[in-house]
Enzyme design. Structure first.
Site, PDB file in Angstrom:
ATOM      1  N   HIS A 120     117.096 -31.893  71.292  1.00 15.80           N
ATOM      2  CA  HIS A 120     115.939 -31.654  70.450  1.00 15.80           C
ATOM      3  C   HIS A 120     115.150 -32.792  70.337  1.00 15.80           C
ATOM      4  O   HIS A 120     115.706 -34.140  70.281  1.00 15.80           O
ATOM      5  CB  HIS A 120     116.497 -31.125  69.172  1.00 15.80           C
ATOM      6  CG  HIS A 120     117.283 -32.227  68.558  1.00 15.80           C
ATOM      7  ND1 HIS A 120     117.040 -33.064  67.703  1.00 15.80           N
ATOM      8  CD2 HIS A 120     118.962 -31.986  68.429  1.00 15.80           C
ATOM      9  CE1 HIS A 120     117.980 -33.811  67.156  1.00 15.80           C
ATOM     10  NE2 HIS A 120     119.119 -33.039  67.531  1.00 15.80           N
ATOM     11  N   ASP A 121     113.854 -32.771  70.313  1.00 11.30           N
ATOM     12  CA  ASP A 121     112.785 -33.921  69.977  1.00 11.30           C
ATOM     13  C   ASP A 121     112.978 -35.041  70.919  1.00 11.30           C
ATOM     14  O   ASP A 121     112.353 -36.098  70.561  1.00 11.30           O
ATOM     15  CB  ASP A 121     113.244 -34.513  68.502  1.00 11.30           C
ATOM     16  CG  ASP A 121     113.232 -33.471  67.503  1.00 11.30           C
ATOM     17  OD1 ASP A 121     112.276 -33.123  66.956  1.00 11.30           O
ATOM     18  OD2 ASP A 121     114.463 -33.242  66.956  1.00 11.30           O
ATOM     19  N   GLY A 138     119.509 -35.961  71.545  1.00  8.47           N
ATOM     20  CA  GLY A 138     118.329 -35.586  70.782  1.00  8.47           C
ATOM     21  C   GLY A 138     117.699 -36.980  70.491  1.00  8.47           C
ATOM     22  O   GLY A 138     118.053 -38.091  70.439  1.00  8.47           O
TER      23      GLY A 138
END
Length: 269
Positions: A120-121, A138
């Protein structure tokens, strides 16, 4: 547009011209597939995900499912994948979270080989190659033309500079300068990515000046800040050197250093 009878394309999905959705694929209601995208078979693209033109997704890839972050609470984060990418078998890519930038971004012309995971991100640039079973935790930033070899991986929040090369089975926990080569576990900087720079047509003299600056910056005399300032002053008009100088100056995390140098944080000098 060609959609196989066994595929499921949920109402609301935006499907461009010339898209091919193969057998047993699933496309979610908030997905956008731009012109010429191909899902070969058994691929799932879901969430608030956009896939750029002519990108190809191979069987058993999982694109856009909820992040593997226990803090994720269903926020409407996104995943954006650029044009002309190749996403091979068993790749997993997660959208962003409220704790990051609410988005994960993959640039154009990227090759994600079998078993790659992008957390994520993460923000990835263009022309990146992630080899088999590479794992990106992430919040990482990976700049243009980075190559990561098989079974390598990065910890959270790592920034890998443009044109860097990460060797096989390398564990990257600290930021990597542009044009650097990193090997080992723990990872150590082993020099300039000369092979990659030559293959991409960089000027021989520019590469020579970069190597000279590299030796200055990562010598054992003085502080890192002093050595960076010296290299910058010696090569004020050399773009490659200045890329490294700017990267080190902006670093807020520890850098991956040659194995013979002590670990330090730029802000502490």
């Amino acid at each position: 547009m060609t959609i196989h009878p066994s595929a499921i394309v949920e109402p609301g999905a935006r499907i461009g011209a010339g898209v091919k959705v193969g057998p047993f694929c699933v496309v979610g209601s908030d997905v956008t597939l731009e012109d010429g995208v191909e899902l070969i078979s058994h691929a799932v693209v879901t969430g608030r995900t956009s896939v750029g033109a002519r990108t190809v997704v191979f069987p058993f890839a999982s694109v856009g499912h909820r992040p593997q972050d226990l803090k994720y609470a269903g926020e409407p984060s996104t995943l954006s994948i650029g044009t002309d990418c190749v996403i091979r078998e068993h790749v997993t890519i997660n959208p962003g979270t409220a704790g990051g930038g609410m988005k994960t971004v993959i640039g154009n012309h990227c090759l994600l080989m079998i078993g790659v995971h992008i957390g994520h991100d993460c923000i990835l640039g263009d022309h990146i190659v992630l080899s088999n079973n590479t794992g990106i935790a992430g919040h990482c930033v990976i700049d243009d033309y980075v190559i990561m070899s098989g079974h390598s991986g990065s910890a959270q929040f790592v920034h890998i500079g443009a044109h860097a090369f990460i060797g096989g089975m390398t564990k990257v926990e600290k930021d990597v300068i542009p044009y650097g080569t990193v090997l080992g576990n723990p990872a150590a900087l082993s020099g300039v990515n000369i092979v990659g720079l030559k293959r991409r047509g960089f000027d021989r003299e520019a590469i020579h000046r970069l190597r000279t600056a590299y030796r200055m910056i990562f010598s054992s005399e003085g502080t890192l800040r002093e050595r960076v300032d010296d290299a910058s002053a010696m090569f004020p008009d050399e773009e490659l050197v200045q890329d490294v100088v700017k990267f080190v100056a902006a670093a807020e995390r520890p850098l991956t250093l040659p194995g013979n140098l002590p670990i330090n944080v730029p802000g502490e000098e």
